[in-house]
Design a protein around this motif. Sequence first.
Motif, PDB file in Angstrom:
ATOM      1  N   ARG A  19       0.808  -1.222   0.000  1.00 40.08           N
ATOM      2  CA  ARG A  19       0.000   0.000   0.000  1.00 40.08           C
ATOM      3  C   ARG A  19       0.843   1.274   0.000  1.00 40.08           C
ATOM      4  O   ARG A  19       0.601   2.183   0.792  1.00 40.08           O
ATOM      5  N   VAL A  20       1.812   1.343  -0.894  1.00 37.09           N
ATOM      6  CA  VAL A  20       2.628   2.551  -1.018  1.00 37.09           C
ATOM      7  C   VAL A  20       2.818   2.913  -2.487  1.00 37.09           C
ATOM      8  O   VAL A  20       2.780   2.051  -3.371  1.00 37.09           O
ATOM      9  N   LEU A  21       3.025   4.203  -2.715  1.00 39.24           N
ATOM     10  CA  LEU A  21       3.436   4.710  -4.019  1.00 39.24           C
ATOM     11  C   LEU A  21       4.902   5.069  -3.882  1.00 39.24           C
ATOM     12  O   LEU A  21       5.267   5.913  -3.065  1.00 39.24           O
ATOM     13  N   GLU A  22       5.736   4.363  -4.635  1.00 40.95           N
ATOM     14  CA  GLU A  22       7.166   4.662  -4.617  1.00 40.95           C
ATOM     15  C   GLU A  22       7.444   5.638  -5.751  1.00 40.95           C
ATOM     16  O   GLU A  22       7.001   5.411  -6.886  1.00 40.95           O
ATOM     17  N   ILE A  23       8.147   6.712  -5.439  1.00 42.07           N
ATOM     18  CA  ILE A  23       8.459   7.708  -6.451  1.00 42.07           C
ATOM     19  C   ILE A  23       9.901   8.169  -6.291  1.00 42.07           C
ATOM     20  O   ILE A  23      10.361   8.421  -5.179  1.00 42.07           O
ATOM     21  N   SER A  24      10.611   8.195  -7.400  1.00 34.74           N
ATOM     22  CA  SER A  24      12.001   8.657  -7.423  1.00 34.74           C
ATOM     23  C   SER A  24      12.069   9.923  -8.261  1.00 34.74           C
ATOM     24  O   SER A  24      11.369  10.046  -9.275  1.00 34.74           O
TER      25      SER A  24
ATOM     26  N   LEU B 244       4.969  16.143  -0.283  1.00 33.53           N
ATOM     27  CA  LEU B 244       4.446  15.107   0.612  1.00 33.53           C
ATOM     28  C   LEU B 244       5.570  14.202   1.108  1.00 33.53           C
ATOM     29  O   LEU B 244       5.641  13.873   2.291  1.00 33.53           O
ATOM     30  N   GLY B 245       6.442  13.795   0.189  1.00 35.30           N
ATOM     31  CA  GLY B 245       7.554  12.918   0.565  1.00 35.30           C
ATOM     32  C   GLY B 245       8.530  13.595   1.499  1.00 35.30           C
ATOM     33  O   GLY B 245       8.951  13.022   2.509  1.00 35.30           O
ATOM     34  N   ALA B 246       8.886  14.830   1.186  1.00 36.08           N
ATOM     35  CA  ALA B 246       9.869  15.563   1.991  1.00 36.08           C
ATOM     36  C   ALA B 246       9.339  15.896   3.379  1.00 36.08           C
ATOM     37  O   ALA B 246      10.112  16.025   4.329  1.00 36.08           O
ATOM     38  N   ASN B 247       8.015  16.028   3.515  1.00 41.72           N
ATOM     39  CA  ASN B 247       7.405  16.432   4.790  1.00 41.72           C
ATOM     40  C   ASN B 247       6.583  15.320   5.427  1.00 41.72           C
ATOM     41  O   ASN B 247       5.796  15.576   6.336  1.00 41.72           O
ATOM     42  N   GLN B 248       6.787  14.096   4.957  1.00 48.35           N
ATOM     43  CA  GLN B 248       5.953  12.971   5.366  1.00 48.35           C
ATOM     44  C   GLN B 248       5.871  12.779   6.883  1.00 48.35           C
ATOM     45  O   GLN B 248       4.789  12.598   7.433  1.00 48.35           O
ATOM     46  N   ALA B 249       6.995  12.840   7.577  1.00 51.81           N
ATOM     47  CA  ALA B 249       6.995  12.591   9.029  1.00 51.81           C
ATOM     48  C   ALA B 249       6.139  13.627   9.760  1.00 51.81           C
ATOM     49  O   ALA B 249       5.312  13.266  10.608  1.00 51.81           O
TER      50      ALA B 249
ATOM     51  N   PHE C 250      10.979   8.463  -2.424  1.00 49.48           N
ATOM     52  CA  PHE C 250       9.958   8.489  -1.379  1.00 49.48           C
ATOM     53  C   PHE C 250       9.050   7.282  -1.514  1.00 49.48           C
ATOM     54  O   PHE C 250       8.793   6.803  -2.614  1.00 49.48           O
ATOM     55  N   SER C 251       8.585   6.803  -0.382  1.00 47.64           N
ATOM     56  CA  SER C 251       7.604   5.734  -0.330  1.00 47.64           C
ATOM     57  C   SER C 251       6.395   6.305   0.406  1.00 47.64           C
ATOM     58  O   SER C 251       6.412   6.450   1.628  1.00 47.64           O
ATOM     59  N   LEU C 252       5.365   6.675  -0.355  1.00 43.08           N
ATOM     60  CA  LEU C 252       4.208   7.363   0.212  1.00 43.08           C
ATOM     61  C   LEU C 252       3.055   6.386   0.436  1.00 43.08           C
ATOM     62  O   LEU C 252       2.515   5.828  -0.524  1.00 43.08           O
ATOM     63  N   PRO C 253       2.666   6.170   1.702  1.00 41.10           N
ATOM     64  CA  PRO C 253       1.547   5.268   1.977  1.00 41.10           C
ATOM     65  C   PRO C 253       0.258   5.775   1.323  1.00 41.10           C
ATOM     66  O   PRO C 253       0.010   6.979   1.268  1.00 41.10           O
TER      67      PRO C 253
END
Length: 144
Positions: free
Chosen positions: A21-26, A100-105, A33-36
């Motif tokens: 259940r993730v979208l992996e994007i490079s 979203l990836g950079a600020n995920q946490a 990034f691995s975005l749930p």
Amino acid sequence: MADLKNAIPNPTALTLRTQSRVLEISFDDGSDFSLPFELLRVYSPSAEVRGHGAGQEVLQTGKRDVLVTALEPVGNYAVQPHFSDSHNTGIYSWDYLYWLGANQAQLWEDYLQHLEAAGYTRETGRDIPMSTTQSGGHGCGHHH
């Protein structure tokens, strides 16, 4: 002044992982990034989720098990995911996905705090305005 268009990294790979259940994007700056799916869904850039102005955001609840059932390209600048809960109006630009990836946490922490403040868990609830708060208790979900 630098051209900002060149400052926004472009994606080099995009992979939907339905099992995890993730979208992996490079991106071409070396970021990966691995975005749930849940994060993508609750931070959808659609008006349905974000409202039409500050303070009109709608807290998305019960999205822990949401899936991305399709991912459509939008021109050369974005993708439009179709979610298993029928939500499909969000258009995710490359710079938004990067953000979203950079600020995920921090975004995840903010989301969990909003859920708790409203008295919900990731598994329960309904969509409610984020400005709505419930009276009493700490929203821990334990009532005796």
